[in-house]
Motif scaffolding. Sequence first.
Motif, PDB file in Angstrom:
ATOM      1  N   LYS A  76     -64.658  16.423  44.137  1.00 11.48           N
ATOM      2  CA  LYS A  76     -63.256  16.211  43.767  1.00 11.48           C
ATOM      3  C   LYS A  76     -62.915  14.737  43.721  1.00 11.48           C
ATOM      4  CE  LYS A  76     -61.116  20.365  45.583  1.00 11.48           C
ATOM      5  NZ  LYS A  76     -60.641  21.078  46.743  1.00 11.48           N
ATOM      6  N   ASN A  77     -61.775  14.440  43.078  1.00 13.26           N
ATOM      7  CA  ASN A  77     -61.136  13.141  43.224  1.00 13.26           C
ATOM      8  C   ASN A  77     -59.947  13.373  44.144  1.00 13.26           C
ATOM      9  OD1 ASN A  77     -62.698  11.593  41.208  1.00 13.26           O
ATOM     10  ND2 ASN A  77     -61.841  13.142  39.831  1.00 13.26           N
ATOM     11  N   ILE A  78     -59.911  12.650  45.241  1.00 16.27           N
ATOM     12  CA  ILE A  78     -58.910  12.937  46.264  1.00 16.27           C
ATOM     13  C   ILE A  78     -58.058  11.700  46.527  1.00 16.27           C
ATOM     14  CG2 ILE A  78     -58.554  13.652  48.657  1.00 16.27           C
ATOM     15  CD1 ILE A  78     -61.282  15.005  48.526  1.00 16.27           C
ATOM     16  N   ALA A  79     -56.726  11.897  46.511  1.00 14.39           N
ATOM     17  CA  ALA A  79     -55.844  10.838  46.993  1.00 14.39           C
ATOM     18  C   ALA A  79     -55.746  11.029  48.496  1.00 14.39           C
ATOM     19  CB  ALA A  79     -54.475  10.959  46.339  1.00 14.39           C
ATOM     20  N   ALA A  80     -56.351  10.095  49.243  1.00 13.65           N
ATOM     21  CA  ALA A  80     -56.445  10.258  50.692  1.00 13.65           C
ATOM     22  C   ALA A  80     -55.723   9.116  51.384  1.00 13.65           C
ATOM     23  CB  ALA A  80     -57.910  10.271  51.119  1.00 13.65           C
ATOM     24  N   PRO A  81     -55.028   9.411  52.493  1.00 12.15           N
ATOM     25  CA  PRO A  81     -54.416   8.316  53.238  1.00 12.15           C
ATOM     26  C   PRO A  81     -55.496   7.445  53.860  1.00 12.15           C
ATOM     27  CG  PRO A  81     -54.224  10.377  54.450  1.00 12.15           C
ATOM     28  CD  PRO A  81     -54.795  10.715  53.099  1.00 12.15           C
ATOM     29  N   ILE A  82     -55.238   6.133  53.927  1.00 13.81           N
ATOM     30  CA  ILE A  82     -56.172   5.247  54.618  1.00 13.81           C
ATOM     31  C   ILE A  82     -56.248   5.726  56.065  1.00 13.81           C
ATOM     32  CG2 ILE A  82     -56.609   2.847  55.332  1.00 13.81           C
ATOM     33  CD1 ILE A  82     -56.607   3.319  52.260  1.00 13.81           C
ATOM     34  N   GLY A  83     -57.444   5.882  56.576  1.00 11.93           N
ATOM     35  CA  GLY A  83     -57.604   6.316  57.964  1.00 11.93           C
ATOM     36  C   GLY A  83     -58.048   7.756  58.108  1.00 11.93           C
ATOM     37  N   ALA A  84     -57.994   8.531  57.003  1.00 13.36           N
ATOM     38  CA  ALA A  84     -58.529   9.888  57.076  1.00 13.36           C
ATOM     39  C   ALA A  84     -60.031   9.787  57.280  1.00 13.36           C
ATOM     40  CB  ALA A  84     -58.219  10.646  55.793  1.00 13.36           C
ATOM     41  N   ARG A  85     -60.575  10.728  58.046  1.00  8.06           N
ATOM     42  CA  ARG A  85     -62.010  10.629  58.258  1.00  8.06           C
ATOM     43  C   ARG A  85     -62.789  11.218  57.087  1.00  8.06           C
ATOM     44  NH1 ARG A  85     -63.029  13.215  63.891  1.00  8.06           N
ATOM     45  NH2 ARG A  85     -61.757  14.740  62.797  1.00  8.06           N
ATOM     46  N   VAL A  86     -64.005  10.732  56.918  1.00  9.10           N
ATOM     47  CA  VAL A  86     -64.869  11.239  55.856  1.00  9.10           C
ATOM     48  C   VAL A  86     -65.003  12.754  55.963  1.00  9.10           C
ATOM     49  CG1 VAL A  86     -67.275  11.237  55.090  1.00  9.10           C
ATOM     50  CG2 VAL A  86     -66.108   9.073  55.543  1.00  9.10           C
ATOM     51  N   SER A  87     -65.090  13.252  57.198  1.00  4.81           N
ATOM     52  CA  SER A  87     -65.247  14.702  57.388  1.00  4.81           C
ATOM     53  C   SER A  87     -64.024  15.461  56.863  1.00  4.81           C
ATOM     54  CB  SER A  87     -65.477  15.023  58.862  1.00  4.81           C
ATOM     55  OG  SER A  87     -64.428  14.480  59.636  1.00  4.81           O
ATOM     56  N   ASP A  88     -62.803  14.864  56.970  1.00  5.66           N
ATOM     57  CA  ASP A  88     -61.606  15.519  56.442  1.00  5.66           C
ATOM     58  C   ASP A  88     -61.739  15.730  54.934  1.00  5.66           C
ATOM     59  OD1 ASP A  88     -60.384  15.449  58.955  1.00  5.66           O
ATOM     60  OD2 ASP A  88     -59.603  13.428  58.598  1.00  5.66           O
ATOM     61  N   LEU A  89     -62.241  14.708  54.249  1.00  6.90           N
ATOM     62  CA  LEU A  89     -62.367  14.785  52.793  1.00  6.90           C
ATOM     63  C   LEU A  89     -63.433  15.796  52.396  1.00  6.90           C
ATOM     64  CD1 LEU A  89     -61.001  11.904  53.280  1.00  6.90           C
ATOM     65  CD2 LEU A  89     -61.818  11.389  50.999  1.00  6.90           C
ATOM     66  N   ILE A  90     -64.518  15.788  53.152  1.00  2.91           N
ATOM     67  CA  ILE A  90     -65.611  16.703  52.809  1.00  2.91           C
ATOM     68  C   ILE A  90     -65.191  18.147  53.068  1.00  2.91           C
ATOM     69  CG2 ILE A  90     -67.959  17.390  53.484  1.00  2.91           C
ATOM     70  CD1 ILE A  90     -68.570  14.371  53.637  1.00  2.91           C
ATOM     71  N   ASP A  91     -64.452  18.368  54.167  1.00  7.19           N
ATOM     72  CA  ASP A  91     -63.930  19.717  54.422  1.00  7.19           C
ATOM     73  C   ASP A  91     -63.031  20.172  53.273  1.00  7.19           C
ATOM     74  OD1 ASP A  91     -65.262  19.830  56.766  1.00  7.19           O
ATOM     75  OD2 ASP A  91     -63.527  19.331  58.038  1.00  7.19           O
ATOM     76  N   PHE A  92     -62.219  19.241  52.775  1.00  3.05           N
ATOM     77  CA  PHE A  92     -61.308  19.559  51.675  1.00  3.05           C
ATOM     78  C   PHE A  92     -62.087  19.956  50.409  1.00  3.05           C
ATOM     79  CE2 PHE A  92     -58.160  18.018  48.367  1.00  3.05           C
ATOM     80  CZ  PHE A  92     -57.259  19.057  48.570  1.00  3.05           C
ATOM     81  N   CYS A  93     -63.314  19.473  50.317  1.00  3.88           N
ATOM     82  CA  CYS A  93     -64.166  19.813  49.170  1.00  3.88           C
ATOM     83  C   CYS A  93     -65.028  21.042  49.466  1.00  3.88           C
ATOM     84  CB  CYS A  93     -65.070  18.636  48.811  1.00  3.88           C
ATOM     85  SG  CYS A  93     -64.172  17.232  48.185  1.00  3.88           S
ATOM     86  N   GLY A  94     -64.682  21.773  50.490  1.00  2.00           N
ATOM     87  CA  GLY A  94     -65.424  22.985  50.792  1.00  2.00           C
ATOM     88  C   GLY A  94     -66.667  22.745  51.621  1.00  2.00           C
ATOM     89  N   GLY A  95     -66.803  21.547  52.147  1.00  2.00           N
ATOM     90  CA  GLY A  95     -67.951  21.242  53.000  1.00  2.00           C
ATOM     91  C   GLY A  95     -69.226  21.040  52.210  1.00  2.00           C
ATOM     92  N   PHE A  96     -70.342  21.072  52.932  1.00  2.58           N
ATOM     93  CA  PHE A  96     -71.640  20.850  52.297  1.00  2.58           C
ATOM     94  C   PHE A  96     -72.212  22.153  51.781  1.00  2.58           C
ATOM     95  CE2 PHE A  96     -71.706  17.359  55.572  1.00  2.58           C
ATOM     96  CZ  PHE A  96     -71.565  16.330  54.658  1.00  2.58           C
ATOM     97  N   SER A  97     -72.837  22.108  50.619  1.00  5.35           N
ATOM     98  CA  SER A  97     -73.532  23.287  50.114  1.00  5.35           C
ATOM     99  C   SER A  97     -74.975  23.278  50.592  1.00  5.35           C
ATOM    100  CB  SER A  97     -73.495  23.302  48.593  1.00  5.35           C
ATOM    101  OG  SER A  97     -74.024  22.096  48.092  1.00  5.35           O
ATOM    102  N   GLN A  98     -75.460  22.105  50.961  1.00  7.82           N
ATOM    103  CA  GLN A  98     -76.777  21.991  51.581  1.00  7.82           C
ATOM    104  C   GLN A  98     -76.775  20.729  52.428  1.00  7.82           C
ATOM    105  OE1 GLN A  98     -79.899  20.414  48.901  1.00  7.82           O
ATOM    106  NE2 GLN A  98     -78.510  20.967  47.245  1.00  7.82           N
ATOM    107  N   ARG A  99     -77.800  20.589  53.223  1.00 11.95           N
ATOM    108  CA  ARG A  99     -77.848  19.437  54.106  1.00 11.95           C
ATOM    109  C   ARG A  99     -78.064  18.173  53.274  1.00 11.95           C
ATOM    110  NH1 ARG A  99     -81.292  16.535  56.348  1.00 11.95           N
ATOM    111  NH2 ARG A  99     -80.750  15.413  58.226  1.00 11.95           N
ATOM    112  N   PRO A 100     -77.119  17.212  53.365  1.00 15.99           N
ATOM    113  CA  PRO A 100     -77.311  16.004  52.563  1.00 15.99           C
ATOM    114  C   PRO A 100     -78.421  15.141  53.171  1.00 15.99           C
ATOM    115  CG  PRO A 100     -75.346  15.794  53.903  1.00 15.99           C
ATOM    116  CD  PRO A 100     -75.877  17.173  54.148  1.00 15.99           C
ATOM    117  N   GLU A 101     -79.152  14.501  52.300  1.00 18.90           N
ATOM    118  CA  GLU A 101     -80.219  13.614  52.761  1.00 18.90           C
ATOM    119  C   GLU A 101     -79.602  12.303  53.228  1.00 18.90           C
ATOM    120  OE1 GLU A 101     -83.377  14.372  52.883  1.00 18.90           O
ATOM    121  OE2 GLU A 101     -84.143  12.388  53.443  1.00 18.90           O
ATOM    122  N   CYS A 102     -78.469  11.965  52.618  1.00 26.36           N
ATOM    123  CA  CYS A 102     -77.924  10.630  52.842  1.00 26.36           C
ATOM    124  C   CYS A 102     -76.435  10.638  52.500  1.00 26.36           C
ATOM    125  CB  CYS A 102     -78.677   9.663  51.931  1.00 26.36           C
ATOM    126  SG  CYS A 102     -78.291   7.977  52.219  1.00 26.36           S
TER     127      CYS A 102
END
Lengths: 366, 484
Positions: B301-327
């Motif tokens: 997604k393209n997300i308008a996020a407040p400064i200070g939101a954690r990376v995990s908040d954004l990833i959760d908003f995208c439905g989380g991981f579909s597989q384990r990311p390498e990086c």
Amino acid sequence: MIVGEITKSGPFTHGTNTVQRTMFTVLLALLPATFFDLYLFGWPAIFLFGVTIGSCVLAEALMLALAGRPLAKTLSDGSAILTGWLLAMTLPPWAPWWTGALGAVFAIPLAKHAFGGLGQNLFNPAMVARVALLVSFPVVMTAWIEPHPLFSANAPSFAAALDITFGNGLPDGVTAATALGYVKTELSRGIPVFQSLSEYGRNTDLSYTPDLMDLAAGYKSGSLGETSALLILLGGLFLIRRRIITWHIPATMLGTLFLLGTLFNLLDPARFAPGYVHILSGAAVLGAFFIATDYVTSPVSLKGQVIFGFGVGCLTWVIRTFAGYPEGVAFAVLLMNSLTPIIDQYTRPRLFGRTRKGEPLPLKGD
Amino acid sequence: MKLFPIRGGIHPEYRKERTSERVIETLPLPHRLYIPLQQHIGAPAEILVSEGDQVKKGQVIARRHGQISAHHHASTSGRVIAVTEIPAPHPSGLPQPTIVIEPDERDEWCVLPDPIPDPFAVTPEVIEDRVAESGIVGMGGATFPAAVKLQLGIRHRIDALLVNGAECEPYLTCDDRLMREYADEIIDGARIMAYALGAPRIVVAIEENKPQALETMRVAASTFPQIEVVAVPVKYPMGSERHLTLAITGRETPARRLTADLGVVVHNVATARAVHQAVRLGRPLIDRVVTVSGGAIREPKNIAAPIGARVSDLIDFCGGFSQRPECLIQGGPMMGIHLPGLDVPVVKGTSGILALTADEINERQADPCIRCGSCVSICACGLTPVELAAHIRHDDLEGAAKLGVMDCVSCGSCSWVCPSHIPLVHYFNYAKGALHAQEREHRKTERTKSLVEAHAARLERIAAQRAATVARKPKTTTIDEIQA
């Protein structure tokens, strides 16, 4: 400094090119000409081809084992196969097996691993091997034969071929001169080039005249790689298209050779072979597309490659014309190899925002 | 418009289609916001709040400190529950002073500075002040304080403002979406910046692979004759400031100078929009658009996020991981940085968060260099990476410096193209770091040396003075003089 297994500095994506892919694309480009030439010279050529490549791979494995480097990874990059392949293509097709084996010893341990292995060698390993064999065994290395296509009437049988490669060597009366060699010999007897050229074909059993098409198509005596200029050219164009090589070295090398040949032929046709003969005979096309373009031993910048190609073209012509050997590509390539570091040093691109001397560009009004 | 060629460059697989058609979505307010004091190039901001303070949305919670620095604001209303150190969005993962805010869900604005209804009627200083007050930094990823860059108009004659919408990094589509959805705001911000800089011309440069952005920006700019929207060829690193300037103006920025010396200032499209919001609405920079993508993200997604939101908040908003990311990467895959974990916050320079799979990274152990010369032909800076790497491998940093390693912009093209997968940029970053350290050390020794020399000179002077005083005392007459 230490570079970990997974680098934590970018980029975090990578192009699809690999060393292995590069090497195998070159092998693929060599295939058509190789098939044609193996067909043309039959079983003995096939044996020698196998022995040469096998010896190179064996020598590489041995060297890697001695150096304690990973065997499988490096062997599978295809570089030793390519060296062996190119070497095999420059040997007389009916040469005895030990030329290929000894060639592998010159090429892999001496020319490649003594310098530090893949990427470190100053000189083209296949050419070092060819030249070492040529100066050590001039008779064997110039025993060219005329084509004996597989399954044709005059082709040696499998058993006879085994005898040629692994046993008693060449049967009597099969050797023939290459176009360049013939012209050279005749010239030394005082026969002008144009006359010897038109006679060249008639001296062989086969009733053909060495016109442009014959030379190009490769139905002639010579090493594997010397015969079919057209198929080699096809492979070379394929490499350019696949962006493995650029046009710079082949075009400048062949262009220089052609121009020098044509110019001097116009000045004195009795003494100098015409430009097209220089291009279409000998290892000119193979050298231009597959040997002079060897990454490791040629300059890295395009400008450097132009100079390199020009040098190889000039030296090839000079050696063919004035030196004792009829063919000069191998020597020319090796000589230019030795100049590669210095060419690299003087042909670095200009840095962004700087003059050639490395000073910041002047601003308007400075 | 006539464009000028840039040297080298590569064409990586762009992989932008995963998010390019996705409208910007707003992230629901997270439970906690983590606002680091350092989100920009320059000195960290000075903290203005302490634990337990109530803050309003848009309130300044950290003030710029020194010439090159930036304000930071509360992204929502709530309570400061801690001022602590948390891992920064930096490969080192080193902790950094950070203000932690617990939102009160009211999202209540503080009293914002008054909008400037006609920015073209005030002096440029007023605009610069507003931009500085609003905490705007370069949002393309470089995070240089925007107000400082607007002051370039004072000492330089600026002919053109170059608005950078090239977005040449693979995956990223945040600028593309901004241009398609907020073209008018970007154009307005660009006009305000050009006015502050005294630049008569504006050129908006967008890579050809964004036809819709080109179209909407052209429409938005159509009423302003001084603005030209230009399609530039798709080629990485076209978005590099100096290379874009070359492509548009045909002029090469001399080494160690600024594009402003050529009369050109480059600003990112997102920065232009932030300036529009600051000037027209009085709204500080408290959120940004982030592209969350990569093969391991379930729903990019393209997300308008407040400064200070954690990376995990954004990833959760995208439905989380579909597989384990390498990086996990912040920014684009070419020049982005490796993230130490999911707990780091989105900062002002976060253009993308990428969770990449092993296939996408295509990392292999390095083979020996076969001198293929690809790195030489693609280097946009005219370097010879093959040679640089050889020098650095043998710890000949001076040799590498002579060949121009300090001019490397770390764009990553050489590493990308290398068939042997040699981590060339890694070598160069190492060399640059080590050379900088040497330089600092050298300066320190020079300083000590000059102090010691000054000391010695002073002692000598004193000794000489003493000697002179002694010499001036009446001499005893010699025999010779008597005889004479």
